[in-house]
Design an enzyme around this catalytic site. Structure first.
Site, short mmCIF file in Angstrom:
data_model
loop_
_atom_site.label_atom_id
_atom_site.label_comp_id
_atom_site.label_asym_id
_atom_site.label_seq_id
_atom_site.Cartn_x
_atom_site.Cartn_y
_atom_site.Cartn_z
N CYS A 9 -1.02 0.72 -0.04
CA CYS A 9 0.33 1.14 0.35
C CYS A 9 0.24 1.80 1.72
O CYS A 9 -0.73 1.58 2.45
CB CYS A 9 0.98 2.04 -0.70
SG CYS A 9 0.11 3.59 -1.02
N ARG A 15 1.95 5.20 -4.29
CA ARG A 15 2.01 3.92 -5.01
C ARG A 15 0.65 3.30 -5.30
O ARG A 15 0.38 2.89 -6.43
CB ARG A 15 2.87 2.92 -4.20
CG ARG A 15 4.33 3.30 -4.15
CD ARG A 15 5.06 2.51 -3.09
NE ARG A 15 4.62 2.88 -1.75
CZ ARG A 15 5.01 2.29 -0.63
NH1 ARG A 15 5.84 1.26 -0.70
NH2 ARG A 15 4.57 2.71 0.54
N ASP A 126 8.91 2.91 -1.88
CA ASP A 126 8.20 4.15 -1.57
C ASP A 126 8.97 5.34 -2.15
O ASP A 126 10.09 5.62 -1.73
CB ASP A 126 8.12 4.25 -0.05
CG ASP A 126 7.31 5.44 0.41
OD1 ASP A 126 6.91 6.26 -0.45
OD2 ASP A 126 7.07 5.55 1.62
P1 4NP Z 1 2.67 5.83 -0.41
O1 4NP Z 1 3.83 6.86 -0.05
O2 4NP Z 1 2.61 4.84 0.75
O3 4NP Z 1 3.17 5.19 -1.66
O4 4NP Z 1 1.43 6.63 -0.58
C1 4NP Z 1 3.87 7.58 1.15
C2 4NP Z 1 3.13 8.75 1.26
C3 4NP Z 1 3.20 9.49 2.41
C4 4NP Z 1 3.98 9.06 3.47
C5 4NP Z 1 4.70 7.90 3.36
C6 4NP Z 1 4.64 7.14 2.20
N1 4NP Z 1 4.05 9.84 4.65
O5 4NP Z 1 4.82 9.49 5.54
O6 4NP Z 1 3.36 10.87 4.75
#
Ligand code: 4NP
Length: 154
Positions: A9, A15, A126
């Site tokens: 991800c 995710r 997300d």
């Molecule tokens: P992930 O979610 O891609 O599902 O781990 C996110 C976690 C952090 C961030 C964006 C999406 N961020 O911008 O810090």
């Protein structure tokens, strides 16, 4: 030799760690020999544990992902893994952009394994900026896709 699967991800804290944990649990329940890991396309959270909301949601489902540590995808992953399962179309674009031509076939939107063909173009949204309910929706979606993936590869 075990099948090796990398879930991917953006941040590797919401995710893909959840997808890793769910796939690991379902593979173990079916007695399948699958090695799992996860990674992010971004380096925002290197070395951190998964988001507390992902840990809590999976704990409700008897899956412990608290030992995972965020890392960024590296070139070696394309050699190492048989499948790189990405959560959304932005991840897909970013991973395809750094993937050698001969390994592109390994990179797939996780939802492309959905058993319901009308859901095969969906993204695992997300949940990071939303509330706790987004994590339950995420985990339900990941469980369905993990079932689809395991059924497809068996
Ligand atoms: P992930 O979610 O891609 O599902 O781990 C996110 C976690 C952090 C961030 C964006 C999406 N961020 O911008 O810090």
């Amino acid at each position: 030799m075990s099948l090796k699967v990398l879930t991917v991800c953006l941040g590797n804290i919401c995710r893909s760690p959840a997808a890793q944990g769910i796939l690991q649990a379902k593979a173990a329940a079916k007695g399948l020999d699958i090695v799992l890991d996860s990674a992010g396309t971004a380096a925002y959270h290197l070395g951190k544990k998964p988001d507390t909301r992902s840990i809590a949601e999976l704990r409700k489902r008897n899956i412990d992902i608290s030992g995972q540590q965020a890392r960024q995808i590296v070139q070696q992953d394309f050699n190492e893994f048989d499948w790189l399962l990405v959560m959304d179309k932005s991840n897909l674009k970013n991973v395809q952009a750094i993937c050698p031509p001969e390994q592109q076939h390994k990179v797939r939107l996780f939802a492309s394994f959905a058993l319901n063909s009308s859901m095969q173009n969906d993204e695992v949204e997300d949940p990071y900026y939303g509330g706790d309910e987004g994590f339950a929706i995420m985990a339900d979606h990941l469980e369905a896709l993990a079932d689809g993936f395991l059924e497809t590869i068996l």
